[in-house]
Design a protein around this motif. Sequence first.
Motif, PDB file in Angstrom:
ATOM      1  N   GLU A  20       0.861  -1.185   0.000  1.00  0.00           N
ATOM      2  CA  GLU A  20       0.000   0.000   0.000  1.00  0.00           C
ATOM      3  C   GLU A  20       0.890   1.225   0.000  1.00  0.00           C
ATOM      4  N   GLU A  21       0.737   2.044  -1.011  1.00  0.00           N
ATOM      5  CA  GLU A  21       1.505   3.280  -1.068  1.00  0.00           C
ATOM      6  C   GLU A  21       0.559   4.420  -1.408  1.00  0.00           C
ATOM      7  N   GLY A  22       0.805   5.576  -0.826  1.00  0.00           N
ATOM      8  CA  GLY A  22       0.045   6.759  -1.182  1.00  0.00           C
ATOM      9  C   GLY A  22      -1.295   6.894  -0.507  1.00  0.00           C
ATOM     10  N   PHE A  23      -1.594   6.079   0.515  1.00  0.00           N
ATOM     11  CA  PHE A  23      -2.916   6.201   1.118  1.00  0.00           C
ATOM     12  C   PHE A  23      -3.058   7.464   1.957  1.00  0.00           C
ATOM     13  N   GLU A  24      -1.956   8.139   2.270  1.00  0.00           N
ATOM     14  CA  GLU A  24      -2.018   9.406   2.994  1.00  0.00           C
ATOM     15  C   GLU A  24      -1.776  10.599   2.075  1.00  0.00           C
ATOM     16  N   LYS A  25      -1.542  10.358   0.801  1.00  0.00           N
ATOM     17  CA  LYS A  25      -1.269  11.452  -0.127  1.00  0.00           C
ATOM     18  C   LYS A  25      -2.553  11.876  -0.815  1.00  0.00           C
ATOM     19  N   SER A  26      -2.587  13.120  -1.264  1.00  0.00           N
ATOM     20  CA  SER A  26      -3.800  13.613  -1.914  1.00  0.00           C
ATOM     21  C   SER A  26      -3.751  13.470  -3.428  1.00  0.00           C
ATOM     22  N   ALA A  27      -2.672  12.964  -3.977  1.00  0.00           N
ATOM     23  CA  ALA A  27      -2.602  12.740  -5.421  1.00  0.00           C
ATOM     24  C   ALA A  27      -2.195  11.293  -5.652  1.00  0.00           C
ATOM     25  N   PHE A  28      -2.983  10.578  -6.405  1.00  0.00           N
ATOM     26  CA  PHE A  28      -2.725   9.165  -6.644  1.00  0.00           C
ATOM     27  C   PHE A  28      -3.159   8.834  -8.062  1.00  0.00           C
ATOM     28  N   GLY A  29      -2.258   8.346  -8.846  1.00  0.00           N
ATOM     29  CA  GLY A  29      -2.607   7.915 -10.198  1.00  0.00           C
ATOM     30  C   GLY A  29      -3.107   9.028 -11.094  1.00  0.00           C
ATOM     31  N   GLY A  30      -2.694  10.272 -10.867  1.00  0.00           N
ATOM     32  CA  GLY A  30      -3.097  11.369 -11.734  1.00  0.00           C
ATOM     33  C   GLY A  30      -4.393  12.057 -11.326  1.00  0.00           C
ATOM     34  N   TRP A  31      -5.004  11.640 -10.228  1.00  0.00           N
ATOM     35  CA  TRP A  31      -6.211  12.332  -9.768  1.00  0.00           C
ATOM     36  C   TRP A  31      -6.060  12.700  -8.309  1.00  0.00           C
ATOM     37  N   SER A  32      -6.707  13.761  -7.893  1.00  0.00           N
ATOM     38  CA  SER A  32      -6.568  14.209  -6.511  1.00  0.00           C
ATOM     39  C   SER A  32      -7.807  13.814  -5.716  1.00  0.00           C
ATOM     40  N   TRP A  33      -7.594  13.519  -4.434  1.00  0.00           N
ATOM     41  CA  TRP A  33      -8.683  13.094  -3.566  1.00  0.00           C
ATOM     42  C   TRP A  33      -8.411  13.574  -2.151  1.00  0.00           C
ATOM     43  N   TRP A  34      -9.429  13.566  -1.339  1.00  0.00           N
ATOM     44  CA  TRP A  34      -9.265  13.858   0.073  1.00  0.00           C
ATOM     45  C   TRP A  34     -10.233  12.996   0.868  1.00  0.00           C
ATOM     46  N   ARG A  35      -9.980  12.912   2.175  1.00  0.00           N
ATOM     47  CA  ARG A  35     -10.738  12.014   3.045  1.00  0.00           C
ATOM     48  C   ARG A  35     -11.272  12.798   4.236  1.00  0.00           C
ATOM     49  N   GLU A  36     -12.480  12.464   4.646  1.00  0.00           N
ATOM     50  CA  GLU A  36     -13.070  13.013   5.861  1.00  0.00           C
ATOM     51  C   GLU A  36     -13.495  11.855   6.752  1.00  0.00           C
ATOM     52  N   ILE A  37     -13.054  11.885   7.999  1.00  0.00           N
ATOM     53  CA  ILE A  37     -13.462  10.865   8.963  1.00  0.00           C
ATOM     54  C   ILE A  37     -14.624  11.440   9.760  1.00  0.00           C
ATOM     55  N   ARG A  38     -15.762  10.779   9.682  1.00  0.00           N
ATOM     56  CA  ARG A  38     -16.965  11.235  10.368  1.00  0.00           C
ATOM     57  C   ARG A  38     -17.352  10.204  11.430  1.00  0.00           C
ATOM     58  N   ASP A  39     -18.348  10.517  12.218  1.00  0.00           N
ATOM     59  CA  ASP A  39     -18.775   9.610  13.286  1.00  0.00           C
ATOM     60  C   ASP A  39     -19.203   8.248  12.754  1.00  0.00           C
ATOM     61  N   GLU A  40     -19.933   8.244  11.647  1.00  0.00           N
ATOM     62  CA  GLU A  40     -20.528   7.005  11.155  1.00  0.00           C
ATOM     63  C   GLU A  40     -19.850   6.436   9.908  1.00  0.00           C
ATOM     64  N   LYS A  41     -18.924   7.212   9.312  1.00  0.00           N
ATOM     65  CA  LYS A  41     -18.302   6.735   8.068  1.00  0.00           C
ATOM     66  C   LYS A  41     -16.998   7.466   7.798  1.00  0.00           C
ATOM     67  N   THR A  42     -16.224   6.908   6.887  1.00  0.00           N
ATOM     68  CA  THR A  42     -15.074   7.584   6.315  1.00  0.00           C
ATOM     69  C   THR A  42     -15.464   7.908   4.883  1.00  0.00           C
ATOM     70  N   ALA A  43     -15.443   9.191   4.538  1.00  0.00           N
ATOM     71  CA  ALA A  43     -15.867   9.625   3.206  1.00  0.00           C
ATOM     72  C   ALA A  43     -14.649  10.030   2.391  1.00  0.00           C
ATOM     73  N   PHE A  44     -14.575   9.542   1.167  1.00  0.00           N
ATOM     74  CA  PHE A  44     -13.520   9.908   0.237  1.00  0.00           C
ATOM     75  C   PHE A  44     -14.147  10.731  -0.881  1.00  0.00           C
ATOM     76  N   PHE A  45     -13.461  11.771  -1.286  1.00  0.00           N
ATOM     77  CA  PHE A  45     -13.919  12.630  -2.367  1.00  0.00           C
ATOM     78  C   PHE A  45     -12.813  12.715  -3.406  1.00  0.00           C
ATOM     79  N   ALA A  46     -13.166  12.591  -4.670  1.00  0.00           N
ATOM     80  CA  ALA A  46     -12.196  12.699  -5.763  1.00  0.00           C
ATOM     81  C   ALA A  46     -12.695  13.734  -6.760  1.00  0.00           C
ATOM     82  N   ARG A  47     -11.797  14.602  -7.206  1.00  0.00           N
ATOM     83  CA  ARG A  47     -12.169  15.616  -8.200  1.00  0.00           C
ATOM     84  C   ARG A  47     -12.354  15.004  -9.581  1.00  0.00           C
TER      85      ARG A  47
END
Length: 95
Positions: A20-47
Amino acid sequence: PLLPGVEVIKDASGYKIPGEEGFEKSAFGGWSWWREIRDEKTAFFARNISSGIHTFSYIARAEIPGQYHVMPAVGSLMYYPEVRGNSDEKKIEIK
């Protein structure tokens, strides 16, 4: 949805997972993403995300022993929520 019996690690910078590489980075494979940890879920967003199979990962610490059903992950487009997909339900055991 969050896995039952676990706590998501918010700062995983000190962890290394073989294969596993890049799980803490915001750019992976040419696309950018970010993560939000919420009470009931972990949400990932990709542009922008290319076609194909992609894996989103996070690190969680097991806290409460037991057998659990893991609810399916759901993916959808923000502005076109009718375009969606989901994973299978899983069963896990924490010892």
